[in-house]
Enzyme design. Structure first.
Site, PDB file in Angstrom:
ATOM      1  N   TYR A  24      -2.998  -0.987  10.432  1.00  0.00           N
ATOM      2  CA  TYR A  24      -2.602  -1.948   8.428  1.00  0.00           C
ATOM      3  C   TYR A  24      -1.471  -0.839   8.301  1.00  0.00           C
ATOM      4  CZ  TYR A  24      -3.674  -2.143   3.741  1.00  0.00           C
ATOM      5  OH  TYR A  24      -4.039  -2.063   2.148  1.00  0.00           O
ATOM      6  N   SER A  72       0.956  -1.508  -0.124  1.00  0.00           N
ATOM      7  CA  SER A  72      -0.064   0.146  -0.246  1.00  0.00           C
ATOM      8  C   SER A  72       0.694   1.433  -0.360  1.00  0.00           C
ATOM      9  CB  SER A  72      -1.255   0.338   1.752  1.00  0.00           C
ATOM     10  OG  SER A  72      -1.201   1.089   1.707  1.00  0.00           O
TER      11      SER A  72
END
Length: 284
Positions: free
Chosen positions: A189, A176
């Site tokens: 996350y 990400s």
């Protein structure tokens, strides 16, 4: 498929969320005719029922690969993905598993490899996220679930796949943009995505003698079930408007990076990260 430039407010009460409930629906459809870039290949895509995983699975099928997908509980989304893969003329299989559990991950990889008749490509894509403004609001249960899904799952699947992947195979991880720039609302996350980036680079070094290329894709904001499943409606509204291109990406726009890295087009890429993120400039 036409998409609004700014996304409307909405939310779902579970993670992973369901793609079929999203409005507008994410655009996963491949844009170009296949030319056989993955002809004869066998691929496993985790989290392949929806979002980026669905887009990757269908694009791989269009380029000639047979595809097995692994998903947690989203039966309707998985069925739709299997139908889309088969519509491309490829074999498709779907299997439910909690990949954060060692035995489930090994079972999933073994069963899908047997059904596919072998394994050439592993895409470690399955993940979860939850929004939290304060690290103190992240419970131990949430932290462990995020780590199990986003770190343990890819680790176990990679271990399981190495007994099946031939020399010259390919592994692609999903990371990400948050692994590089951080995110104050997605602390746990973001930490897992940083771990995956380091894991992929380490595996690239370990597997280079076998000619197995290991790379990573680090998307920016993408319109997938992650968004309504992890954010309140007011955060979903206008999601992705902040990036340079002024909109979130669509899954099909991200899937092309996976095809590049999994095919011979990316034959001189290993230990690398591609950044389809709408213009956010980060370190590579």
């Amino acid at each position: 498929m036409s998409q609004p430039r700014s996304m409307p407010a909405q939310s779902q009460d579970r993670m992973p969320a369901d793609e079929y409930k999203m409005e507008p629906a994410p655009d996963w459809h491949p844009r170009h005719p296949g030319v056989g870039k993955l002809k004869g290949k066998r691929a496993i895509v985790t989290g392949g029922d929806s979002g980026i995983g669905r887009a990757v699975a269908v694009l791989f099928a269009r380029e000639g690969a047979d595809v097995g997908i692994v998903y947690l509980a989203e039966d309707r989304d998985a069925e739709e993905t299997v139908e889309a893969i088969r519509a491309e003329g490829a074999k498709a299989y779907a299997l439910r598993a909690d990949l954060g559990r060692h035995d489930d991950a090994f079972r999933a990889v073994a069963e899908l490899t047997e059904k596919l008749g072998g394994l050439d490509i592993l895409v470690n894509n399955a993940a979860m996220q939850w929004n939290a403004e304060d690290i103190r609001d992240i419970s131990e249960e949430q932290l462990r679930r995020t780590m199990d899904s986003n770190v343990m799952g890819p680790f176990f699947c990679t271990q399981a796949a190495l007994g099946h992947l031939p020399d010259g195979g390919a592994i692609v991880f999903t990371a990400s943009v948050n692994a590089f720039k951080g995110n104050s609302h997605l602390v746990d996350y973001s930490a897992t995505r940083g771990a995956i980036t380091a894991f992929s680079r380490s595996m690239a070094q370990q597997l280079a003698p076998r000619g197995i290329r290991v790379n990573c894709v680090a998307p920016g904001p993408v319109w997938t079930p992650f968004i309504p499943g992890s954010m309140p409606p007011e955060m979903v509204e206008g999601f992705g408007d902040h990036v340079m291109m002024g909109r979130p990406g669509q899954p099909w726009e991200i899937a092309t990076s996976y095809l590049f890295l999994a095919s011979d087009d990316g034959s001189y890429f290993t230990g690398q990260t591609l950044h389809p993120n709408g213009g956010t400039i980060v370190g590579s």
